[in-house]
Write an enzyme that holds these catalytic residues in place. Structure first.
Site, PDB file in Angstrom:
ATOM      1  N   ASP A 193       0.821  -1.200   0.000  1.00 54.70           N
ATOM      2  CA  ASP A 193       0.000   0.000   0.000  1.00 54.70           C
ATOM      3  C   ASP A 193       0.862   1.260   0.000  1.00 54.70           C
ATOM      4  O   ASP A 193       1.932   1.309   0.600  1.00 54.70           O
ATOM      5  CB  ASP A 193      -0.880  -0.020   1.263  1.00 54.70           C
ATOM      6  CG  ASP A 193      -1.760   1.196   1.398  1.00 54.70           C
ATOM      7  OD1 ASP A 193      -2.597   1.414   0.516  1.00 54.70           O
ATOM      8  OD2 ASP A 193      -1.595   1.946   2.380  1.00 54.70           O
ATOM      9  N   GLU A 220       1.062  -0.520  -5.186  1.00 48.43           N
ATOM     10  CA  GLU A 220       0.076   0.540  -5.417  1.00 48.43           C
ATOM     11  C   GLU A 220       0.868   1.837  -5.528  1.00 48.43           C
ATOM     12  O   GLU A 220       1.142   2.497  -4.543  1.00 48.43           O
ATOM     13  CB  GLU A 220      -0.944   0.617  -4.281  1.00 48.43           C
ATOM     14  CG  GLU A 220      -2.098   1.563  -4.584  1.00 48.43           C
ATOM     15  CD  GLU A 220      -2.474   2.477  -3.441  1.00 48.43           C
ATOM     16  OE1 GLU A 220      -3.440   3.240  -3.581  1.00 48.43           O
ATOM     17  OE2 GLU A 220      -1.782   2.465  -2.410  1.00 48.43           O
TER      18      GLU A 220
END
Length: 733
Positions: A413, A466
């Protein structure tokens, strides 16, 4: 007889300020009256009296402090011996214990060396709380890092949460503390009490390496054995590297465990890991997904954080059960050929007092300087990737999930926030690197180390970034200067595609470049195409609600955009609920709206996803060459007036291909001429306007291609193109 200790040492043991209790407590040699004798000391604040038991003999101890310090001097020198303590408490019945201070260190020199270097990739094997049997005594070995602490103690129900009782031994060079505590066992709650030079009272911290945590709002760690689960996924693990290769079909169902389904009228209303597994696995298998991606499962205190603000990196959250329960979920997925990816959050961590922040009174895990150490947007702390403790902690954590829980992949993330020192910061709010640039060099090195380590220890485990910027080489090997990820989320494609599809079809002809632009850079990285949780929250509307027009057009647009995603080069990810066209935005506080599947239009979208997953697996042209121009060829992108595009997808064998035609207006086109690679009969693999999916059933069933150049192809077809729909054609063999 007087004490062998000074008043100052007695006071420091009694008030908990002594920093080296192993030099005082337990069995020691002492020079008394010119003779070497053995002295045994114990600190038991609850005791009215204490007696040493050696075999069948008992020796009463002298009380040398009203706070509970006891001592016994043996008249003549003896070798070290094992003993027990019989305690008569001020309240309650007497009991017998084994003294923690009779045991030597259990940490190997090799572990200390690797930890000190920052190269320990399996630190969880000695850090944290591990049940051991030492010299025939059952207990738990505790190890924690706190370099700046004056004193660290293990506290729990077993010592009345009193930090003076089980003070730890410090290894000063590495900043590590340890103690073996007899009788502490499975299920015991504990924390670390940390006395710092600058804070009073002492801090009370959860174990950074705890394998299991108390259910929120409790914050204690729990002694847990995570090595007793019996796995049944050998077949999957042996084939994983092949199944997760770039040339294989990968379709990912992204989900949040706590809101996929809920129990009705029960408290708690969460499904457990096991209950989730028993319902989820048949569902995913029926829909044909190859993978499930779980929003962070590590322990976190705040439900609305969705798991992205973590306090327990090594503990699957106790909201849904035990670590073994989570293993069951992974195991059942593997037994049904479903890979498990977890969201992993090394970019930042929660500020909660019991967590990593200011762990030993200093910025141990984070930067002290808030210009480097704080995410203002999220109210979290940023890891200091330059510290050996952080390298050990995070790299080991990734290896831990693979080894202990058989995890198949990581979606990392907020990678962009790690790469740039000025991420979401104004001028003057960030500190340049040593070369004056904005790149976070330590974070870049960490990400490369993470990818290299995971791929070295577990070949076949895949990593996703990401990363929302144009940083080059995210999915390129580290030896060529890349970051080493296997895949990168294609945020540009996602943003352009949603921006286009949300426009009224009348205006789409002015924005056709939003559909075609992604192919300019489609092969610069190994991309995954995500319609993720982030696109269906915070007033962004659900995927269905984003679509323009009336209900018919909304459903047709949604089916069309899904077919486009599955035929565009790259792997595919769809968030839960989107597969059956949920109307409402996602919320972590409630279940998905499963009742919508009573309606045919929602059933139709779900059936389309099932068929797209099946076609993606069956047709090599849709997955075998996802990351090279040889797998893609435009047929026509010039018909912007009709908002029609068409292209060819090819397998490694170029004669194995499919033709994709997409119509982004609600107009049926009859006798539309399109070039195709070969003459002959073509079959319709999927028509998103089929009545089976809730469409109008426009289009042709039989298609014949004639020789004759068109759109730079050798043959052509005349076809009825259905409205707001896509079709996938394949030449009949």
């Amino acid at each position: 007889m007087g004490s062998t200790l000074t008043k100052e040492i007695i006071a420091s043991i009694s008030d908990g300020s002594h920093g080296d209790p192993f030099s005082v407590l337990g069995l020691h040699e002492a020079d008394i009256d010119g003779r070497t004798k053995l002295v045994l000391r114990a600190f038991r604040p609850e005791a009215k009296s204490a007696t040493i038991i050696i075999g069948k003999k008992k020796y009463e101890m002298d009380r040398i402090s009203d706070k509970g310090l006891f001592e016994r001097v043996f008249a003549r020198r003896k070798n070290k011996f094992n003993y027990e303590l019989e305690i008569v408490p001020h309240k309650g019945k007497k009991f017998t214990i084994t003294d923690a201070y009779q045991f030597d260190s259990l940490i190997s020199d090799f572990d200390l060396q690797l930890w000190g270097e920052g190269n320990h990739h399996q630190a969880y094997e000695f850090m944290g709380a591990h049940q051991r049997t030492i010299e025939g005594v059952d207990g738990t070995h505790f190890v924690v890092t706190a370099p700046s602490a004056d004193r660290v103690s293990v506290i729990g129900e077993f010592n009345g949460w009193d930090g003076r009782v089980h003070r730890m031994r410090k290894f000063h060079d590495q900043g590590i503390w340890e103690i073996f505590i007899p009788h502490v066992t499975e299920g015991d709650y504990y924390k670390y009490e940390i006395k710092t030079p600058v804070q009073d009272p002492p801090l009370k911290k959860s174990d950074p390496f705890a394998f299991y945590s108390e259910l929120r709002p409790g914050t204690a760690s729990i002694v847990t054995d995570i090595d007793s689960y019996s796995w049944s996924d050998e077949k999957w693990l042996k084939s994983r590297q092949e199944k997760q290769a770039p040339n294989q079909p990968i379709t990912i169902y992204e989900m949040h465990i706590g809101s996929w389904k809920r129990k009705v009228g029960e408290d708690p209303d969460f499904l457990s890991y096991r209950e989730t597994a028993d319902q989820l696995v048949p569902y995913l298998k029926d829909l044909g997904y190859t993978h499930v991606e779980l929003l962070p499962v590590a322990e976190h205190p705040y439900d609305p954080s969705w798991g992205y603000q973590i306090t327990g990196y090594y503990a699957p959250t106790s909201r849904f059960g035990t670590p073994e329960d989570f293993m069951y979920l992974v195991d059942l997925c593997h037994q049904n050929d479903i890979g498990v990816i977890i969201d992993w959050v090394p970019a930042h961590f929660a500020k909660d007092d019991h967590g990593l922040r200011r762990f030993d009174g200093t910025g141990l895990f984070e930067h002290d300087d808030p210009r480097k150490g704080e995410h203002k947007d999220w109210g979290t702390c940023i890891f200091n990737y330059g510290r050996t403790e952080v390298q050990n902690f995070l790299i080991s954590n990734a290896i831990y999930w693979c080894e202990k829980f058989h995890i198949d992949g990581f979606r990392v993330d907020a990678v962009a926030s790690m790469l740039y020192l000025d991420y979401s910061r104004d001028e003057g709010e960030w500190v340049p690197n040593q070369y004056g640039g904005r790149e976070n060099i330590e974070a870049i090195d960490f990400l490369r180390n993470f990818n290299d380590s995971v791929h070295h220890h577990f070949p076949g485990v895949i990593t996703f970034a990401e990363e929302s910027t144009s940083w080059g080489g995210v999915s390129r090997p580290t030896e060529t200067g890349g970051l080493g990820f296997d895949f990168k989320w294609n945020m540009g494609w996602m943003n352009d595609t949603l921006s286009y599809i949300e426009k009224d079809p009348i205006f789409r002809k002015y924005h056709q470049d939003q559909l075609t632009f992604s192919l300019i850079y489609a092969f610069s990285e190994h991309f995954t195409l995500p319609f993720s949780h982030d696109e269906v929250v915070h007033m962004k509307q659900s995927m269905l609600a984003k679509m323009p027009g009336d209900d018919w057009q909304k459903f047709a647009n949604l089916r069309l955009i899904y077919l486009y995603m599955y035929t565009h080069p790259g792997k595919n990810l769809l968030f839960m609920g989107c597969e059956f066209a949920q109307w409402a935005e996602w919320s972590e506080s409630r279940s998905l709206d499963w009742h919508l599947l009573e309606w045919e239009k929602h059933q139709g979208v779900q059936l389309l996803i099932k068929d797209l997953n099946g076609i993606n697996k069956e047709e090599k042209a849709l997955h075998e060459v996802d990351f090279d121009w040889r797998g893609f060829e435009w047929i026509d992108i010039s018909d912007a007036d009709n908002s029609i595009i068409s292209f060819v997808r090819r397998a490694k064998d170029p004669e194995n291909f499919v033709v994709v035609i997409l119509n982004f207006t609600p107009t049926v086109h009859y006798g539309y001429k399109i070039g195709v690679p070969h003459a002959g009969e073509y079959e319709v693999l999927i028509n998103s306007d089929s009545e089976f999916y809730g469409g109008s059933n426009a289009g042709d069933n039989k298609i014949h291609a004639e020789w004759g150049d068109w759109h730079n192809q050798k043959a052509n077809i005349s076809i009825t193109i259905p409205p707001l729909a896509g079709v996938i054609l394949k030449p009949k063999s």
